[in-house]
Scaffold this motif. Structure first.
Motif: not given
Ligand SMILES: NC(=O)c1ccc[n+]([C@@H]2O[C@H](COP(=O)([O-])OP(=O)(O)OC[C@H]3O[C@@H](n4cnc5c(N)ncnc54)[C@H](O)[C@@H]3O)[C@@H](O)[C@H]2O)c1
Length: 246
Positions: A140-157
């Motif tokens: 995801s784009v959440a796997g390229l940058q930090g996303v404070g409101f999707q913490f677990s999702y971003s870490v997983s991506k």
């Protein structure tokens, strides 16, 4: 009709709907045989029926090693090779570091991260025997940058992005390519999970000013699955209308 995936067998996880379903349709159009794997049995069976002899559905919970073994056995018992794996299944959660529970964090990591690990592990030995294969991991784009409101999702991506590179390194000499895809806003059921107050605004964050259809992502995944991307491995492919440019 061109046949960019002629004689290829592909497994698509989360293939019952959304992006996975669009990929299944596109792969079949290009000559592939597709095993649609998902926890959504009725949607998956209906899609496989619609696609005719070129597709089958199998129940797969990506976190279950026994389910993965059954998917691989079904294809090899039928004398098929396993040419392509699209690790597309995923779940989204809106949480914050300071407001997430261990259970929520582990659930997201289990599906989005452990599921990808188990999938790559399940197909790697068949692909090694064949000395060929293409694995496409949907981050995801959440796997390229930090996303404070999707913490677990971003870490997983981010983990999916890292696993992709390490697996690509390990498998390259066996002619198995592993790449990650980083979609932005894609019109699927997942977008419905955005909080109502954010929904009208999300597209305004995209430089191109719109979300994408699942079919647009399917074109990129098709290219990565096919030999047209023969020298690409361990790489990140961003498809986000400019969302991650900053
Ligand atoms: N829609 C977006 O804007 C967007 C953006 C970036 C990345 N993604 C990623 O794209 C991928 C596809 O999502 P989508 O947009 O099509 O959403 P979706 O919710 O329509 O599809 C996700 C699919 O994964 C399946 N799934 C969930 N848990 C599973 C499990 N344990 N085992 C097997 N299947 C399971 C679901 O049943 C569903 O069919 C996901 O990995 C998602 O994180 C989506």
């Amino acid at each position: 009709m061109s046949e960019r995936l002629k004689d290829c067998t592909a497994i698509i996880t989360g293939g019952a709907r959304g992006q996975g379903a669009a990929e299944a349709r596109r792969f079949v159009e290009e000559g592939a045989f597709v095993l649609i794997a998902d926890v959504l049995d009725s949607e998956g069976q209906a899609l496989a029926k619609d696609l005719g002899d070129s597709a089958v559905f199998q129940h797969l919970d990506v976190t279950d090693e026994g389910n993965w073994a059954a998917v691989v056995d079904r294809l090899t018992d039928a004398g098929r090779t396993i040419d392509v794996l699209v690790n597309n299944a995923g779940i989204l959660l809106f949480d914050r570091l300071t407001r997430s529970s261990r259970e929520d964090f582990e659930r997201v990591m289990d599906v989005n991260c452990t599921g990808v690990f188990l999938g790559m592990q399940a197909v790697a030995s068949e692909m090694k025997k064949q000395q060929s294969g293409s694995i496409v991991n949907i981050s995801s784009v959440a796997g390229l940058q930090g996303v404070g409101f999707q913490f677990s999702y971003s870490v997983s991506k981010w983990a999916v992005r890292g696993m992709t590179k390490s697996a690509a390194h390990e498998l390259a000499r066996d002619n198995i390519r592993v790449n990650s895809v980083h979609p932005g806003l894609i019109e699927t059921a997942m977008l419905d999970q955005f909080p109502e107050n954010l929904q009208p605004k999300v597209e305004s964050f995209v430089p191109m000013g719109r979300s994408a259809e699942a079919a647009e992502v399917a074109e990129l995944v098709l290219w990565l699955a096919s030999n047209e991307s023969s020298y690409c491995t361990g790489a990140e492919f961003v498809i986000d209308g400019g969302l991650s440019v900053g």
